[in-house]
Each structure stands twice: as structure tokens, then as C-alpha cells.
Design an enzyme around this catalytic site. Structure first.
Site, PDB file in Angstrom:
ATOM      1  N   ARG A 145       0.847  -1.184   0.000  1.00 38.78           N
ATOM      2  CA  ARG A 145       0.000   0.000   0.000  1.00 38.78           C
ATOM      3  C   ARG A 145       0.886   1.240   0.000  1.00 38.78           C
ATOM      4  NH1 ARG A 145      -3.209  -2.860  -1.642  1.00 38.78           N
ATOM      5  NH2 ARG A 145      -5.345  -3.274  -0.949  1.00 38.78           N
ATOM      6  N   GLU A 204      -3.879   7.451  -4.789  1.00 43.55           N
ATOM      7  CA  GLU A 204      -3.760   6.645  -5.999  1.00 43.55           C
ATOM      8  C   GLU A 204      -4.805   7.116  -7.008  1.00 43.55           C
ATOM      9  OE1 GLU A 204      -4.624   2.043  -6.619  1.00 43.55           O
ATOM     10  OE2 GLU A 204      -2.835   2.355  -5.377  1.00 43.55           O
ATOM     11  N   HIS A 249      -1.959   0.053 -10.544  1.00 44.97           N
ATOM     12  CA  HIS A 249      -2.481  -1.000  -9.669  1.00 44.97           C
ATOM     13  C   HIS A 249      -2.947  -2.198 -10.512  1.00 44.97           C
ATOM     14  CE1 HIS A 249      -4.211  -1.449  -5.359  1.00 44.97           C
ATOM     15  NE2 HIS A 249      -3.890  -2.639  -5.845  1.00 44.97           N
TER      16      HIS A 249
END
Length: 261
Positions: free
Chosen positions: A171, A200, A219
Site C-alpha cells: 500500500r 492513488e 495497480h
């Protein structure tokens, strides 16, 4: 849903809805362990490329257009190189098993892992500081907990080996971005491969977008395509086992939830 007995979730992260179910003793099964497989495979690919000096050579080649000079730095290859794995959950465990097959020496940091478990996995348990100092690649798989926010800071990144690479599929909140940017700016020999950031995506003015030794991916580590079918198959198998009264492999208990990413 007063008659709800069980939830079978054909995906990974259950933190957004798991607590009320577990508090009411409703069975919860997740395919999180299966979703860990493609993440570990992606990181393995990045580590193998790093051993060849791929990322550093590519950016040098783009700058000088001279093949010999672009790859003139020391490149360790794969056999016997040291890799640091932060977090030995499902992803970290899958990755460690892959790395051992390729002849890597694996260092690990995970406060939840016992010495017996580390011995089973064939890893050397070290402190976080030693892991950063000794590893040619540091791969972060720390669970997303309140206690892990901001734990990867400049004091660690500054100690990385010449030409080392930092990979983050854990993370983004675990990294102090300002520290990472500063160290990467000061040390062009380092490389960062970031599949997660915080926020993000990074804000538009973040230097992560422009630093030549940073690769940001959107991601992409989780399951895609037929890998999603594999997650569905996983929970179908679990459902059938539950109906038969057989033991379950992927139940999310209170103890499991406490350390899940």
C-alpha cells in the site's frame, strides 16, 4: 438478512464489510489467497528483470543511445542474489517460494511470523533496517494496518545498495513519499517500481510522475482475465466443501482479519 449463514466472496479485500459478519458469527470466505498469486508473479518478473539491470539500463540507453555504456554498471544476475521481502502473508509467501526456485537468498521482515514459519519458508529473518541495507531488491507486501502507515521512510531508503530497486505492491500509505522522492532524486542509481501509491494515482504535481528512475503502474497486480475465473472456482470449491461439512481453506476469521492487507 436475518437468516444469512455464510458469505463467499470471489475477490480479495474484505475489510470494508467483514467486521459485522464476523461479529455475528456469519461464515466469511474470500479468494484473497488466490488473488495473491498474480501479484507474486508480477513481482517475480520485476525482480528477474532487475537482476539483469533492465530498468536502469533502459533509462540510461534512452539518454545516451550507447549500448555498451548503458549497461556498464555492475549487474548481479539472479543466482545467489539477495532479495528482501517485507511481509510474509499470502503474497509474500508465494513470492518467497518462487524466489527460492530461482536461487535467490531471501531476507524477510514480518513481526507476525514465527521463527518456525520462517524456517519452513527457507528465509532469513532480519530487522527492517538490515533488510534494506543488504537487499538488491526490496519488495513491500506489508498489510494495510494503522500501525504500518509511514513505516518506510528516508532512513531506510538512504541505506539501499548501489543500483538497488524498491518494489511496492503493498500500500502506498506505508511509504513516506517525500522521503522516497528525495532519495531517488539524490541517487539516480536506485529504481522504484510502484504499483500502489497514496493517493492513488499520485497528485498531478508529484515528482513520482517525472523522476526517470520511477515506474508507476496503475495497480495492475491483481487478478485479470482468466485469473478472475480462478477466484470464482476457489469460492465455489469452498462452498461445496462447506455443504459437505469439510474443512475450509480460506475462511476469514477474527485472527485472519487482524493481519489482512
Amino acid at each position: 438478512l436475518p437468516n444469512l449463514k455464510a458469505v463467499f466472496y470471489a475477490a480479495g479485500n474484505v475489510k470494508g464489510f467483514a467486521h459485522p459478519l464476523i461479529e455475528r458469527d456469519i461464515l466469511l470466505v474470500s479468494a484473497w489467497a488466490v488473488n495473491a498469486i498474480p501479484v507474486a508473479e508480477m513481482v517475480l518478473a520485476q525482480i528477474l528483470l532487475t537482476g539483469r539491470g533492465y530498468f536502469r539500463a533502459v533509462r540510461s540507453y534512452r539518454e545516451n543511445h550507447r549500448s555498451g555504456e548503458a549497461k556498464s554498471f555492475p549487474r548481479s544476475g539472479v543466482n545467489g542474489e539477495t532479495i528482501g521481502v517485507i511481509g510474509l502473508g499470502k503474497i509474500g509467501t508465494h513470492l518467497t517460494e518462487h524466489l527460492r526456485q530461482f536461487g535467490f537468498h531471501v531476507l524477510a521482515y514480518d513481526p507476525f511470523t514465527t521463527a518456525e514459519r520462517a524456517n519452513e519458508l527457507g528465509v532469513e529473518q532480519v530487522s527492517l533496517k538490515e533488510l534494506f541495507e543488504r537487499s538488491y531488491v526490496v519488495s513491500n507486501h506489508t498489510p494495510d494496518l494503522a500501525t504500518t502507515k509511514g513505516v518506510l521512510d528516508g532512513s531506510l531508503f538512504e541505506t539501499m545498495r548501489e543500483g538497488a530497486t524498491f518494489i511496492n505492491t503493498g500500500r502506498g500509505a506505508q511509504v513516506v513519499e517525500a522521503d522516497l522522492v528525495r532519495v531517488l532524486s539524490e541517487r539516480p542509481d536506485l529504481t522504484a517500481l510502484l504499483d500502489v501509491t497514496a493517493p492513488e494515482p499520485p497528485v498531478a504535481e508529484s515528482a513520482l510522475w517525472t523522476l526517470p528512475n520511477v515506474v508507476i503502474s496503475p495497480h495492475v497486480g491483481g487478478s485479470v482475465g482468466d485469473e478472475v475465473v480462478r477466484m470464482a472456482d476457489c469460492v465455489i470449491d469452498e462452498f461445496e466443501a462447506w455443504e459437505r461439512g469439510d474443512p475450509l481453506r480460506y475462511q476469514v476469521t477474527r485472527e485472519v482479519l487482524a493481519t489482512m492487507g
